[in-house]
Design an enzyme around this catalytic site. Sequence first.
Site, PDB file in Angstrom:
ATOM      1  N   LYS A 191      -1.259  -8.122  -8.445  1.00 54.35           N
ATOM      2  CA  LYS A 191      -2.155  -8.163  -7.287  1.00 54.35           C
ATOM      3  C   LYS A 191      -1.862  -6.929  -6.445  1.00 54.35           C
ATOM      4  O   LYS A 191      -0.894  -6.885  -5.688  1.00 54.35           O
ATOM      5  CB  LYS A 191      -1.929  -9.438  -6.470  1.00 54.35           C
ATOM      6  CG  LYS A 191      -3.146  -9.894  -5.641  1.00 54.35           C
ATOM      7  CD  LYS A 191      -3.609  -8.952  -4.557  1.00 54.35           C
ATOM      8  CE  LYS A 191      -2.681  -8.940  -3.368  1.00 54.35           C
ATOM      9  NZ  LYS A 191      -3.225  -8.030  -2.272  1.00 54.35           N
ATOM     10  N   GLU A 224      -4.967  -4.528  -1.216  1.00 55.48           N
ATOM     11  CA  GLU A 224      -6.402  -4.311  -1.085  1.00 55.48           C
ATOM     12  C   GLU A 224      -6.712  -2.944  -0.470  1.00 55.48           C
ATOM     13  O   GLU A 224      -7.833  -2.449  -0.569  1.00 55.48           O
ATOM     14  CB  GLU A 224      -7.039  -5.427  -0.245  1.00 55.48           C
ATOM     15  CG  GLU A 224      -6.541  -5.548   1.173  1.00 55.48           C
ATOM     16  CD  GLU A 224      -5.282  -6.399   1.307  1.00 55.48           C
ATOM     17  OE1 GLU A 224      -5.022  -6.887   2.428  1.00 55.48           O
ATOM     18  OE2 GLU A 224      -4.552  -6.577   0.311  1.00 55.48           O
ATOM     19  N   ARG A 225      -5.690  -2.310   0.144  1.00 55.38           N
ATOM     20  CA  ARG A 225      -5.888  -0.989   0.747  1.00 55.38           C
ATOM     21  C   ARG A 225      -5.749   0.144  -0.269  1.00 55.38           C
ATOM     22  O   ARG A 225      -6.274   1.235  -0.048  1.00 55.38           O
ATOM     23  CB  ARG A 225      -4.882  -0.782   1.878  1.00 55.38           C
ATOM     24  CG  ARG A 225      -5.044  -1.766   3.028  1.00 55.38           C
ATOM     25  CD  ARG A 225      -3.948  -1.576   4.056  1.00 55.38           C
ATOM     26  NE  ARG A 225      -4.147  -2.404   5.232  1.00 55.38           N
ATOM     27  CZ  ARG A 225      -3.367  -2.389   6.307  1.00 55.38           C
ATOM     28  NH1 ARG A 225      -2.313  -1.577   6.325  1.00 55.38           N
ATOM     29  NH2 ARG A 225      -3.618  -3.165   7.333  1.00 55.38           N
ATOM     30  N   PHE A 235       0.803  -1.223   0.000  1.00 58.78           N
ATOM     31  CA  PHE A 235       0.000   0.000   0.000  1.00 58.78           C
ATOM     32  C   PHE A 235       0.832   1.267   0.000  1.00 58.78           C
ATOM     33  O   PHE A 235       0.340   2.328  -0.387  1.00 58.78           O
ATOM     34  CB  PHE A 235      -0.918   0.020   1.236  1.00 58.78           C
ATOM     35  CG  PHE A 235      -0.192   0.272   2.543  1.00 58.78           C
ATOM     36  CD1 PHE A 235       0.107   1.577   2.954  1.00 58.78           C
ATOM     37  CD2 PHE A 235       0.184  -0.782   3.364  1.00 58.78           C
ATOM     38  CE1 PHE A 235       0.778   1.810   4.143  1.00 58.78           C
ATOM     39  CE2 PHE A 235       0.856  -0.552   4.555  1.00 58.78           C
ATOM     40  CZ  PHE A 235       1.154   0.756   4.950  1.00 58.78           C
ATOM     41  N   GLU A 244      10.347  -3.242  13.322  1.00 55.81           N
ATOM     42  CA  GLU A 244       9.857  -2.224  12.394  1.00 55.81           C
ATOM     43  C   GLU A 244       8.532  -1.661  12.897  1.00 55.81           C
ATOM     44  O   GLU A 244       7.562  -2.392  13.079  1.00 55.81           O
ATOM     45  CB  GLU A 244       9.673  -2.818  10.995  1.00 55.81           C
ATOM     46  CG  GLU A 244       9.284  -1.791   9.955  1.00 55.81           C
ATOM     47  CD  GLU A 244       9.206  -2.376   8.563  1.00 55.81           C
ATOM     48  OE1 GLU A 244       9.647  -1.696   7.622  1.00 55.81           O
ATOM     49  OE2 GLU A 244       8.709  -3.506   8.409  1.00 55.81           O
ATOM     50  N   CYS A 256      10.042   1.519   3.540  1.00 55.31           N
ATOM     51  CA  CYS A 256      11.092   0.617   4.003  1.00 55.31           C
ATOM     52  C   CYS A 256      12.468   1.262   3.968  1.00 55.31           C
ATOM     53  O   CYS A 256      13.428   0.676   4.467  1.00 55.31           O
ATOM     54  CB  CYS A 256      11.084  -0.674   3.189  1.00 55.31           C
ATOM     55  SG  CYS A 256      11.470  -0.451   1.455  1.00 55.31           S
ATOM     56  N   SER A 276       5.773  -6.592   4.326  1.00 56.07           N
ATOM     57  CA  SER A 276       6.363  -6.785   5.654  1.00 56.07           C
ATOM     58  C   SER A 276       7.191  -8.061   5.716  1.00 56.07           C
ATOM     59  O   SER A 276       7.013  -8.985   4.908  1.00 56.07           O
ATOM     60  CB  SER A 276       5.264  -6.834   6.711  1.00 56.07           C
ATOM     61  OG  SER A 276       4.482  -8.013   6.556  1.00 56.07           O
TER      62      SER A 276
END
Length: 504
Positions: A179, A182-183, A155, A387, A287, A232
């Site tokens: 893909k 979804e956010r 996202f 993190e 990141c 993540s």
Amino acid sequence: MQTQRKAFDVRNFVGGEWVEANGQQTEAVYNPATGEVIAKTPLSTKEDVERAVGAAEAAFSGWSATPVTQRARVLFRFKMLLEEHFEELRDLVTLENGKDAKDAAGEVRRGIEVVEFACGMPSLMMGETVRDVASGIDNVSWRYPLGVVAAIVPFNFPCMIPLWTMPVAVGAGNTYLLKPSERTPLCSKRLVELFVEAGVPEGVVNLVNGAHETVNAILEHPRVKAVSFVGSQPVAEHVYKTGTASGKRVQALAGAKNSMIVLPDAVLEKAVPNIVSSAYGNAGERCLAGSVLVAVGEKEAQDRVVEKVREAASSMKVGAGYEEGSELTPLIRDSHRQKVRSYVDLGEKEGAEVVLDGREVRREEGFFFGPTILDGVTGEMRVAREEIFGPVLSVVRVDTLEEAVAFTNGSPFGNACSIYTENGAAVRYWREHVEAGMLGVNIGVAAPMAFFPFNGVKNSFYGDLHATGKDGVRFFTENKVEVVRYLSEPASGEAVRLPQEAGA
């Protein structure tokens, strides 16, 4: 304040058509600055993935046989369309992710730079040759596309990260399945629309929305040859293990805990704005964010840098990305805001001092969290090792550069590290000994250009070939190595004739 808008329509793109997902469940897409629902992402099923893979597989033979120069021309048109729609894409990033216009524009630009790199695919697809490896024998390597490949993207960079793989994979002759998170599905949808407008044939590019079931269906599908993932660390590890167990080539870019080492000779008036930008840009949701400030030297020097960073951070304007002058924008979800808050609470409990507290932000709407600094953090604390992915800067104090490097190397992550100094010998020592894949000298966000690999190491990366640059091309291609010898030779002094000439 943005005005209320009609919700976006989010569907899958399969075989050249926008289609409804088979699954009935959806996930709300929010404007992080207001909390308003702006779309609903369909959570696709295994059957949806199967249809998309089938469409990509059907398109592969024709697309892979298309001359690479023609594929490059589609990429050139795609690049032109991205430029024409630059502001639209920038505003979509701000809408669904929340980052400010400057950061959003930078994201779009860095994505376009990968398309520019991929436009050189005729050269990037070149093999290698050596003549006369033995008497009369030549050795040749040829580069071939893999087949159906997929990308699972996060996202936090909804425009840039799809462009890390889409132009490279497609330009190399593969067919592609995206893909999105979804956010944040809106940028991916628009990128696919523009790629189709650029002339990519039906089935070459497909998009399937979804969450866990969709991801696992891609990872386990026997006809998907390679998967690129960014997200993540726990999910990256799952993607890598599941995908490779299914016989796939996988690159999984994971989490980070990046140190910014500040030596006493750093030019603070220039370094501090850079440090603050690294720690709090995009609300810390990247990141490459510098999330640990390692202050080196005597207490006076340490205090000086911490105070200057605190002063600069405390003056930041917290606001929506579309508001003039906003410097610290919202987090992606309220659930993530609560997670970030729990880490600040934990750091305080572990013994760190909250010298700048962003837990209470006076904004009624959206998912905002103010700039936060935890001082007196030690290597044993979780806030130094895990993190957080938010606008929280942990301060670690050490006496020497050697201690700073040792602290950094104690992290399980190895994405990036920055150093602030004018001392070339110190830079050289740090470069030779620090365990990180991307290094910044007086640069807080050590993001490589598109023709270099995005080079995380340790638990920041799972795989062998990184994203972008020549690594990205190698990831989406396979070599065939050919050894060539011809047994017939013309008689001495006789002209070589082709078969059709000999029969004339």
